[in-house]
Write a protein that holds these residues in place. Structure first.
Motif, PDB file in Angstrom:
ATOM      1  N   TYR A   1      -3.052 -57.688  42.804  1.00 22.24           N
ATOM      2  CA  TYR A   1      -1.654 -57.802  42.387  1.00 22.24           C
ATOM      3  C   TYR A   1      -0.782 -56.822  43.159  1.00 22.24           C
ATOM      4  O   TYR A   1       0.299 -57.163  43.639  1.00 22.24           O
ATOM      5  CB  TYR A   1      -1.553 -57.537  40.887  1.00 22.24           C
ATOM      6  CG  TYR A   1      -0.177 -57.724  40.297  1.00 22.24           C
ATOM      7  CD1 TYR A   1       0.272 -58.982  39.945  1.00 22.24           C
ATOM      8  CD2 TYR A   1       0.669 -56.636  40.082  1.00 22.24           C
ATOM      9  CE1 TYR A   1       1.534 -59.162  39.395  1.00 22.24           C
ATOM     10  CE2 TYR A   1       1.933 -56.803  39.532  1.00 22.24           C
ATOM     11  CZ  TYR A   1       2.357 -58.068  39.184  1.00 22.24           C
ATOM     12  OH  TYR A   1       3.608 -58.243  38.655  1.00 22.24           O
ATOM     13  N   LEU A   2      -1.260 -55.592  43.300  1.00 27.95           N
ATOM     14  CA  LEU A   2      -0.501 -54.578  44.023  1.00 27.95           C
ATOM     15  C   LEU A   2      -0.347 -54.948  45.498  1.00 27.95           C
ATOM     16  O   LEU A   2       0.670 -54.640  46.120  1.00 27.95           O
ATOM     17  CB  LEU A   2      -1.178 -53.213  43.889  1.00 27.95           C
ATOM     18  CG  LEU A   2      -1.166 -52.605  42.481  1.00 27.95           C
ATOM     19  CD1 LEU A   2      -1.991 -51.322  42.447  1.00 27.95           C
ATOM     20  CD2 LEU A   2       0.261 -52.330  42.015  1.00 27.95           C
ATOM     21  N   LEU A   3      -1.343 -55.620  46.061  1.00 28.83           N
ATOM     22  CA  LEU A   3      -1.241 -56.062  47.442  1.00 28.83           C
ATOM     23  C   LEU A   3      -0.211 -57.185  47.582  1.00 28.83           C
ATOM     24  O   LEU A   3       0.500 -57.260  48.586  1.00 28.83           O
ATOM     25  CB  LEU A   3      -2.607 -56.534  47.960  1.00 28.83           C
ATOM     26  CG  LEU A   3      -3.637 -55.428  48.218  1.00 28.83           C
ATOM     27  CD1 LEU A   3      -4.964 -56.032  48.648  1.00 28.83           C
ATOM     28  CD2 LEU A   3      -3.134 -54.446  49.269  1.00 28.83           C
ATOM     29  N   LEU A   4      -0.120 -58.046  46.574  1.00 28.19           N
ATOM     30  CA  LEU A   4       0.900 -59.089  46.594  1.00 28.19           C
ATOM     31  C   LEU A   4       2.301 -58.486  46.627  1.00 28.19           C
ATOM     32  O   LEU A   4       3.201 -58.998  47.292  1.00 28.19           O
ATOM     33  CB  LEU A   4       0.761 -59.996  45.371  1.00 28.19           C
ATOM     34  CG  LEU A   4      -0.294 -61.107  45.421  1.00 28.19           C
ATOM     35  CD1 LEU A   4      -0.331 -61.844  44.093  1.00 28.19           C
ATOM     36  CD2 LEU A   4      -0.011 -62.082  46.559  1.00 28.19           C
ATOM     37  N   LEU A   5       2.478 -57.375  45.912  1.00 25.26           N
ATOM     38  CA  LEU A   5       3.779 -56.724  45.862  1.00 25.26           C
ATOM     39  C   LEU A   5       4.220 -56.219  47.240  1.00 25.26           C
ATOM     40  O   LEU A   5       5.419 -56.037  47.479  1.00 25.26           O
ATOM     41  CB  LEU A   5       3.758 -55.555  44.878  1.00 25.26           C
ATOM     42  CG  LEU A   5       3.599 -55.899  43.394  1.00 25.26           C
ATOM     43  CD1 LEU A   5       3.535 -54.618  42.565  1.00 25.26           C
ATOM     44  CD2 LEU A   5       4.745 -56.785  42.913  1.00 25.26           C
ATOM     45  N   GLN A   6       3.248 -56.010  48.136  1.00 27.33           N
ATOM     46  CA  GLN A   6       3.586 -55.516  49.470  1.00 27.33           C
ATOM     47  C   GLN A   6       4.400 -56.538  50.257  1.00 27.33           C
ATOM     48  O   GLN A   6       5.020 -56.201  51.268  1.00 27.33           O
ATOM     49  CB  GLN A   6       2.306 -55.172  50.245  1.00 27.33           C
ATOM     50  CG  GLN A   6       1.395 -54.168  49.567  1.00 27.33           C
ATOM     51  CD  GLN A   6       2.101 -52.858  49.268  1.00 27.33           C
ATOM     52  OE1 GLN A   6       2.731 -52.277  50.147  1.00 27.33           O
ATOM     53  NE2 GLN A   6       2.006 -52.401  48.041  1.00 27.33           N
TER      54      GLN A   6
ATOM     55  N   THR B   1       4.791 -47.650  44.498  1.00 29.12           N
ATOM     56  CA  THR B   1       4.250 -46.966  45.680  1.00 29.12           C
ATOM     57  C   THR B   1       2.787 -47.269  45.961  1.00 29.12           C
ATOM     58  O   THR B   1       2.327 -47.107  47.091  1.00 29.12           O
ATOM     59  CB  THR B   1       4.401 -45.441  45.537  1.00 29.12           C
ATOM     60  OG1 THR B   1       3.613 -44.996  44.412  1.00 29.12           O
ATOM     61  CG2 THR B   1       5.862 -45.058  45.303  1.00 29.12           C
ATOM     62  N   GLY B   2       2.022 -47.660  44.933  1.00 36.38           N
ATOM     63  CA  GLY B   2       0.590 -47.858  45.112  1.00 36.38           C
ATOM     64  C   GLY B   2      -0.149 -46.550  45.298  1.00 36.38           C
ATOM     65  O   GLY B   2      -1.292 -46.531  45.772  1.00 36.38           O
TER      66      GLY B   2
ATOM     67  N   ARG C   1       2.963 -46.422  57.600  1.00 37.24           N
ATOM     68  CA  ARG C   1       2.142 -47.591  57.316  1.00 37.24           C
ATOM     69  C   ARG C   1       1.882 -48.404  58.585  1.00 37.24           C
ATOM     70  O   ARG C   1       0.811 -48.989  58.746  1.00 37.24           O
ATOM     71  CB  ARG C   1       2.845 -48.449  56.254  1.00 37.24           C
ATOM     72  CG  ARG C   1       2.047 -49.622  55.731  1.00 37.24           C
ATOM     73  CD  ARG C   1       0.955 -49.192  54.774  1.00 37.24           C
ATOM     74  NE  ARG C   1       1.500 -48.572  53.592  1.00 37.24           N
ATOM     75  CZ  ARG C   1       1.949 -49.242  52.526  1.00 37.24           C
ATOM     76  NH1 ARG C   1       1.906 -50.557  52.507  1.00 37.24           N
ATOM     77  NH2 ARG C   1       2.405 -48.594  51.478  1.00 37.24           N
ATOM     78  N   GLU C   2       2.873 -48.427  59.483  1.00 32.08           N
ATOM     79  CA  GLU C   2       2.743 -49.200  60.716  1.00 32.08           C
ATOM     80  C   GLU C   2       1.641 -48.655  61.617  1.00 32.08           C
ATOM     81  O   GLU C   2       1.036 -49.410  62.389  1.00 32.08           O
ATOM     82  CB  GLU C   2       4.079 -49.214  61.471  1.00 32.08           C
ATOM     83  CG  GLU C   2       5.164 -50.036  60.776  1.00 32.08           C
ATOM     84  CD  GLU C   2       6.480 -49.976  61.513  1.00 32.08           C
ATOM     85  OE1 GLU C   2       6.539 -49.300  62.563  1.00 32.08           O
ATOM     86  OE2 GLU C   2       7.458 -50.597  61.047  1.00 32.08           O
ATOM     87  N   VAL C   3       1.375 -47.360  61.539  1.00 32.03           N
ATOM     88  CA  VAL C   3       0.343 -46.758  62.396  1.00 32.03           C
ATOM     89  C   VAL C   3      -0.902 -46.380  61.592  1.00 32.03           C
ATOM     90  O   VAL C   3      -1.768 -45.664  62.089  1.00 32.03           O
ATOM     91  CB  VAL C   3       0.895 -45.506  63.128  1.00 32.03           C
ATOM     92  CG1 VAL C   3       2.009 -45.903  64.076  1.00 32.03           C
ATOM     93  CG2 VAL C   3       1.401 -44.463  62.133  1.00 32.03           C
ATOM     94  N   TYR C   4      -0.982 -46.866  60.355  1.00 28.40           N
ATOM     95  CA  TYR C   4      -2.142 -46.568  59.508  1.00 28.40           C
ATOM     96  C   TYR C   4      -3.386 -47.181  60.145  1.00 28.40           C
ATOM     97  O   TYR C   4      -3.373 -48.338  60.595  1.00 28.40           O
ATOM     98  CB  TYR C   4      -1.920 -47.152  58.114  1.00 28.40           C
ATOM     99  CG  TYR C   4      -2.912 -46.670  57.068  1.00 28.40           C
ATOM    100  CD1 TYR C   4      -2.735 -45.454  56.433  1.00 28.40           C
ATOM    101  CD2 TYR C   4      -4.018 -47.442  56.720  1.00 28.40           C
ATOM    102  CE1 TYR C   4      -3.628 -45.011  55.472  1.00 28.40           C
ATOM    103  CE2 TYR C   4      -4.917 -47.010  55.763  1.00 28.40           C
ATOM    104  CZ  TYR C   4      -4.714 -45.795  55.136  1.00 28.40           C
ATOM    105  OH  TYR C   4      -5.610 -45.356  54.182  1.00 28.40           O
ATOM    106  N   VAL C   5      -4.474 -46.439  60.161  1.00 23.78           N
ATOM    107  CA  VAL C   5      -5.708 -46.907  60.792  1.00 23.78           C
ATOM    108  C   VAL C   5      -6.454 -47.839  59.847  1.00 23.78           C
ATOM    109  O   VAL C   5      -6.862 -47.448  58.760  1.00 23.78           O
ATOM    110  CB  VAL C   5      -6.611 -45.722  61.175  1.00 23.78           C
ATOM    111  CG1 VAL C   5      -7.914 -46.231  61.798  1.00 23.78           C
ATOM    112  CG2 VAL C   5      -5.888 -44.792  62.135  1.00 23.78           C
ATOM    113  N   GLY C   6      -6.622 -49.084  60.273  1.00 23.65           N
ATOM    114  CA  GLY C   6      -7.354 -50.061  59.460  1.00 23.65           C
ATOM    115  C   GLY C   6      -6.501 -50.660  58.356  1.00 23.65           C
ATOM    116  O   GLY C   6      -5.270 -50.595  58.384  1.00 23.65           O
TER     117      GLY C   6
END
Length: 289
Positions: A107-112, A22-23, A74-79
């Motif tokens: 690494y966690l961003l890669l998982l996205q 989940t991060g 996440r689609e409407v997350y600001v920034g």
């Protein structure tokens, strides 16, 4: 085995799984709490041969559900979106398990890049060393299917930049030198420590002022940091802590954690700087500030 005893034994592992999925520290804690509550309500007559696998399945399924329900948000997350930071505490058993593996922000961003199920299979195999048969039991797919998912996911993940070969102390020293140079206005030293093509990513979540898009090049990043520094109150406090398994910086204002910075290195220079400023993602750190 009693539920309380199982909690003590498996919480570090289950937290590591839920957080990587989940991060989010708070979501991971909630998932574990709800999973153990559900586990404790199971019919006493229901025989569970492998309690560890059963709990892992519960936590993984809840993590996948959480990711799917959060997709629209996440689609409407600001920034820019960054994971909630984990600040290591030496005597915290929950985080000891995490320190054995990479949980860097990069690494966690890669998982996205991966879907919920791909992420589950990849983590269970790559990080936690589960067999394909065990993974299949957890995600309710065949071992052959899990093998295919893993290899496809690994190919996608390994397409990212190569990790730095610098050791922990060398990275920590570079970050401390960069921070000191920033405070002294030593631009020449800062340029020496950061790559020309460096990137700065900040996450304010629309709650506080933060760059909505990545900032590129060392010159622009240094200029932005210098501007931020000038606006800070005199009583701000900087601490060098372990953030997501690597050296990082915590900035506190009036006893409240305001910014958490983590870093990615390439070769021997800073390549990316990540700053979490969204107060919703720092709440779990305030009691430690």
């Amino acid at each position: 085995m009693e539920t309380a005893e199982l909690y003590q034994i498996y919480k570090p592992l289950l937290f590591a799984i839920a957080y990587r999925m989940t991060g989010s520290v708070m979501d991971a804690e909630d998932i574990i709490h709800e999973s153990f509550l559900a586990f404790s309500r199971l019919d006493n007559e229901k025989k569970i041969e492998n309690e560890k696998a059963y709990l892992c399945r519960m936590v993984m399924n809840s993590s996948i559900d959480k990711l799917r329900s959060a997709a629209s948000k996440r689609e409407v997350y600001v920034g820019e979106w960054l994971p909630e930071p984990i600040v290591e505490e030496a005597n915290d058993p929950t985080h000891l398990y995490l320190m054995k593996e990479s949980i860097s922000t990069a690494y966690l961003l890669l998982l996205q890049q991966l879907s919920e199920v791909e992420r589950a299979v990849f983590l269970l195999r790559e990080v936690f060393q589960y067999s394909y048969e065990e993974i299949g039991d957890i995600v309710e797919k065949s071992a052959t299917n899990c093998r295919q998912i893993y290899h496809r996911s690994k190919k996608s993940i390994t397409s990212g930049p190569k990790a730095s070969t610098l050791d922990f102390q060398s990275m920590k020293s570079s970050i401390e030198q960069f921070t000191l140079a920033l405070q002294k206005g030593n631009i020449e030293k800062m340029l020496e420590l950061i790559r020309t093509d460096a990137v700065f990513i900040s996450d304010g979540g629309g709650k506080v002022t933060a760059a909505l898009k990545p900032i590129y090049t060392s010159a622009r990043i240094i200029s932005l940091f210098s501007s931020i520094l000038k606006k800070l109150p005199e009583d701000y406090k900087l601490e060098f802590k372990d953030v997501n398994g690597s050296p990082g910086v915590i900035l506190t204002i009036n006893g409240t954690v305001a910014y958490v910075l983590s870093f990615e290195f390439q070769a021997n220079q800073i390549a990316r700087i990540f700053m979490v400023a969204n107060p919703d993602k720092l709440g779990h750190l305030q009691i430690r500030a």
